[in-house]
Design an enzyme around this catalytic site. Structure first.
Site, PDB file in Angstrom:
ATOM      1  N   LYS A  85      56.492  72.241 -51.879  1.00  0.00           N
ATOM      2  CA  LYS A  85      57.172  73.546 -51.817  1.00  0.00           C
ATOM      3  C   LYS A  85      58.491  73.331 -51.088  1.00  0.00           C
ATOM      4  CE  LYS A  85      55.410  75.358 -47.480  1.00  0.00           C
ATOM      5  NZ  LYS A  85      54.831  76.476 -46.787  1.00  0.00           N
ATOM      6  N   VAL A  97      50.290  71.146 -36.521  1.00  0.00           N
ATOM      7  CA  VAL A  97      49.573  72.181 -35.794  1.00  0.00           C
ATOM      8  C   VAL A  97      49.739  72.012 -34.286  1.00  0.00           C
ATOM      9  CG1 VAL A  97      47.245  73.018 -35.307  1.00  0.00           C
ATOM     10  CG2 VAL A  97      47.943  72.598 -37.662  1.00  0.00           C
ATOM     11  N   CYS A 139      47.080  71.388 -47.051  1.00  0.00           N
ATOM     12  CA  CYS A 139      45.960  72.269 -46.685  1.00  0.00           C
ATOM     13  C   CYS A 139      45.094  72.700 -47.856  1.00  0.00           C
ATOM     14  CB  CYS A 139      46.484  73.498 -45.959  1.00  0.00           C
ATOM     15  SG  CYS A 139      47.054  73.092 -44.318  1.00  0.00           S
ATOM     16  N   ASN A 173      41.759  79.996 -46.688  1.00  0.00           N
ATOM     17  CA  ASN A 173      42.535  79.075 -47.532  1.00  0.00           C
ATOM     18  C   ASN A 173      42.003  79.026 -48.958  1.00  0.00           C
ATOM     19  OD1 ASN A 173      44.494  78.464 -45.731  1.00  0.00           O
ATOM     20  ND2 ASN A 173      43.821  76.388 -45.284  1.00  0.00           N
ATOM     21  N   PHE A 223      46.840  79.191 -38.753  1.00  0.00           N
ATOM     22  CA  PHE A 223      47.141  79.673 -40.112  1.00  0.00           C
ATOM     23  C   PHE A 223      48.607  79.474 -40.483  1.00  0.00           C
ATOM     24  CE2 PHE A 223      43.469  82.024 -38.528  1.00  0.00           C
ATOM     25  CZ  PHE A 223      42.549  81.771 -39.537  1.00  0.00           C
ATOM     26  N   LEU A 224      49.319  78.587 -39.773  1.00  0.00           N
ATOM     27  CA  LEU A 224      50.759  78.483 -40.043  1.00  0.00           C
ATOM     28  C   LEU A 224      51.067  77.720 -41.333  1.00  0.00           C
ATOM     29  CD1 LEU A 224      51.378  75.379 -38.958  1.00  0.00           C
ATOM     30  CD2 LEU A 224      51.393  76.544 -36.768  1.00  0.00           C
ATOM     31  N   LYS A 241      55.819  57.963 -31.736  1.00  0.00           N
ATOM     32  CA  LYS A 241      56.010  59.400 -31.939  1.00  0.00           C
ATOM     33  C   LYS A 241      56.352  60.098 -30.618  1.00  0.00           C
ATOM     34  CE  LYS A 241      53.425  62.427 -35.016  1.00  0.00           C
ATOM     35  NZ  LYS A 241      52.060  62.729 -35.428  1.00  0.00           N
TER      36      LYS A 241
HETATM   37  C1  UDX Z   1      48.880  77.053 -46.331  1.00  0.00           C
HETATM   38  C2  UDX Z   1      48.475  78.436 -45.787  1.00  0.00           C
HETATM   39  O1  UDX Z   1      49.391  79.414 -46.259  1.00  0.00           O
HETATM   40  C3  UDX Z   1      48.429  78.430 -44.265  1.00  0.00           C
HETATM   41  O2  UDX Z   1      47.953  79.658 -43.791  1.00  0.00           O
HETATM   42  C4  UDX Z   1      47.491  77.302 -43.812  1.00  0.00           C
HETATM   43  O3  UDX Z   1      47.449  77.224 -42.408  1.00  0.00           O
HETATM   44  C5  UDX Z   1      47.940  75.975 -44.398  1.00  0.00           C
HETATM   45  O4  UDX Z   1      47.997  76.067 -45.826  1.00  0.00           O
HETATM   46  P1  UDX Z   1      51.146  75.673 -46.674  1.00  0.00           P
HETATM   47  O5  UDX Z   1      50.286  74.645 -47.350  1.00  0.00           O
HETATM   48  O6  UDX Z   1      52.149  75.230 -45.677  1.00  0.00           O
HETATM   49  O7  UDX Z   1      50.213  76.769 -45.934  1.00  0.00           O
HETATM   50  O8  UDX Z   1      51.954  76.416 -47.831  1.00  0.00           O
HETATM   51  P2  UDX Z   1      51.941  77.802 -48.615  1.00  0.00           P
HETATM   52  O9  UDX Z   1      53.255  78.437 -48.419  1.00  0.00           O
HETATM   53  O10 UDX Z   1      50.745  78.603 -48.310  1.00  0.00           O
HETATM   54  O11 UDX Z   1      51.868  77.263 -50.115  1.00  0.00           O
HETATM   55  C6  UDX Z   1      50.821  76.432 -50.581  1.00  0.00           C
HETATM   56  C7  UDX Z   1      51.015  76.062 -52.019  1.00  0.00           C
HETATM   57  O12 UDX Z   1      50.759  77.162 -52.870  1.00  0.00           O
HETATM   58  C8  UDX Z   1      52.422  75.578 -52.391  1.00  0.00           C
HETATM   59  O13 UDX Z   1      52.326  74.472 -53.254  1.00  0.00           O
HETATM   60  C9  UDX Z   1      53.049  76.776 -53.094  1.00  0.00           C
HETATM   61  O14 UDX Z   1      54.030  76.376 -54.014  1.00  0.00           O
HETATM   62  C10 UDX Z   1      51.825  77.358 -53.783  1.00  0.00           C
HETATM   63  N1  UDX Z   1      51.944  78.797 -54.051  1.00  0.00           N
HETATM   64  C11 UDX Z   1      51.996  79.690 -53.017  1.00  0.00           C
HETATM   65  C12 UDX Z   1      51.967  79.255 -55.368  1.00  0.00           C
HETATM   66  O15 UDX Z   1      51.917  78.472 -56.305  1.00  0.00           O
HETATM   67  N2  UDX Z   1      52.037  80.609 -55.587  1.00  0.00           N
HETATM   68  C13 UDX Z   1      52.077  81.516 -54.582  1.00  0.00           C
HETATM   69  O16 UDX Z   1      52.130  82.730 -54.893  1.00  0.00           O
HETATM   70  C14 UDX Z   1      52.065  81.056 -53.259  1.00  0.00           C
END
Ligand code: UDX
Length: 435
Positions: free
Chosen positions: A321, A11, A261, A209, A153-154, A35
């Site tokens: 992911k 972040v 997250c 979230n 929210f990234l 770092k």
């Molecule tokens: C998330 C939020 O999207 C972001 O806004 C917040 O700031 C941090 O948490 P992130 O954890 O980086 O971001 O990943 P994201 O792409 O949202 O996916 C989260 C998890 O959900 C992954 O394990 C992904 O595989 C899973 N997922 C996502 C699903 O299983 N199905 C979906 O349709 C979408």
């Protein structure tokens, strides 16, 4: 504007870099000297596509710098972001020790009016606590300051894009002056701005979230029903998503959510609910459904292969992911030990996270590959846990020939059923008829 950012994790580093790209002068600081030294050499400590060139460009332009000298950052900045980690403690509660120590350091070096912005995800009430803490520490010195909550929210893997193209900026503030300063800072992003009180801004982050996590657990439950009724969840998601009130985003069924997250924030919200004696049973269901969903791939492997003892299983993808090296709360960390405990030999493939995975999972009955075809050679089954590009575009004809049994257990619904049938695979995915 002169900005200081405390904490150079996802972040802090990404938002600090993006602010500098819009012409602000940003100093990012961290207590971790190693770092900061790496960052000064453009060696980015996280795997995040597009971040390194943006850091390099802005350091060279003189807009971005790195230091461990927090007093200097406090003195030289008008706006100070707190973007330190708030890891999950064993009780599920967010651990605020880094936030508190950042607030204390700011207070100890405050000499003139500053806007102190909490960007870390923190339980509702933390901004107010930071305000009280700083006030107590500066005592009766005549210095004013404001505290703002400006959650981030990234997403990992598309953090730079998400920051540069943010859909909204949430600004919860203790004062109008601070709210308008942070609003002005966001003007170049041409985004929608919502100004609220501190508590509401903090709640927005958790609510958003938890809601996205709920969408995932909901569609995974529908997927489990689809399997029992012979429906196809990919069509069901598409059909549901055509309703703009629902939207098709975050309706991809699979093995559930992981990462830094959703698991942490849903647990923290549950903890917050319990602390005020509120029974948020819907949130409990989201969390429990997600935990159970991870194990569905193991059950599918048992259905197809029978006893897993002595079987060789190629596990494709270890990170939570694609496009990240993050293994935090990744399904692979729960699934692989179960496969091993049932006597399977696991061949794990991942393009970026092997070294870290080896540290966490060890070597017993697990071998590690950065070449997907080597992992698949002679395997009795292939289990897809992360939809990396390498997996989505693998040569299925070659895979079919390489494997000892052409069995694919797909936790991410990567391939069309017709294609897998035509290629001669036995194919079990999530919420779709078996091939
Ligand atoms: C998330 C939020 O999207 C972001 O806004 C917040 O700031 C941090 O948490 P992130 O954890 O980086 O971001 O990943 P994201 O792409 O949202 O996916 C989260 C998890 O959900 C992954 O394990 C992904 O595989 C899973 N997922 C996502 C699903 O299983 N199905 C979906 O349709 C979408």
């Amino acid at each position: 504007m002169k900005i200081g950012v405390i904490g150079t994790g996802y972040v802090g580093l990404v938002s600090g870099t993006c602010f500098s790209d819009f012409g602000n002068r940003v100093i990012c600081c961290d207590i971790d000297e190693g770092k900061i030294e790496r960052l000064k050499q453009y060696d980015i400590p996280i795997y995040e596509p597009g971040l390194e060139p943006l850091v390099r460009k802005n350091v060279e332009r003189g807009n971005l710098s790195f230091t461990t000298d927090i007093p200097q950052v406090v003195r030289e900045s008008d706006i100070i972001f707190i973007a330190v980690g708030t890891p999950m403690s064993p009780t599920g509660e967010a651990d605020l020790s880094y936030v508190k120590s950042a607030a204390a350091m700011i207070a100890d070096h405050l000499e003139s009016y500053k806007v102190i912005v909490v960007k870390s995800t923190v339980p509702v009430g933390t901004g107010r606590m930071v305000q009280r803490m700083i006030q107590e520490r500066i005592g009766n010195k005549e210095i004013s300051f404001d505290v703002v909550s400006n959650p981030e929210f990234l997403r990992e893997g598309s953090a730079v894009y998400d920051c540069m193209n943010m859909e909204r900026a949430i600004i919860g503030s203790t004062g109008d002056q601070a709210a308008s300063i942070i609003k002005e800072l966001h003007a170049p992003f041409e985004t929608r701005v919502l100004v609220t009180d501190l508590e509401s801004a903090e709640m927005i982050k958790y609510a958003a979230n938890a809601f996205l996590a709920a969408k995932i657990s909901f569609i995974n439950s529908i997927a489990n029903l689809c399997e029992r009724f012979g429906a196809d969840v990919t069509d069901v998601s598409e059909g549901m998503g055509l309703d703009s009130r629902i939207s098709g985003k975050f309706l991809q069924a699979g093995i559930g959510y992981g990462g830094s997250c959703f698991p942490k924030d849903t647990e923290a919200l549950r903890h917050m609910s319990r602390s005020v004696d509120y029974d948020f049973s819907m949130l409990d269901a989201v969390i429990d459904t997600n935990a159970a969903q991870r194990m569905t791939v193991v059950r599918k492997a048992q259905d197809v292969l029978g006893n897993l003892s002595g079987k060789t299983i190629a596990v494709l993808g270890l990170t939570f992911k694609p496009n990240t090296d993050d293994l935090r709360y990744a399904p692979s960390l729960d699934v692989i030990p179960v496969l091993v405990s049932q006597g399977a030999a696991v061949r794990a493939f991942d393009p970026v996270a092997l070294a870290e995975a080896r540290k966490i999972l060890g070597q017993e009955s697990i071998s590690y590959y950065d070449d997907l075809y080597l992992a698949l050679d002679g395997a009795d089954a292939c289990m897809i846990l992360t939809e990396w590009d390498e997996v989505l575009h693998m040569d299925l004809t070659r895979v079919q020939k390489l494997m000892s049994e052409p069995v694919v257990i797909d936790g991410r619904n990567c391939f069309p059923l017709d294609l897998m049938r035509a290629k001669g695979f036995r194919y079990a995915s999530v919420g779709r008829p078996e091939v």
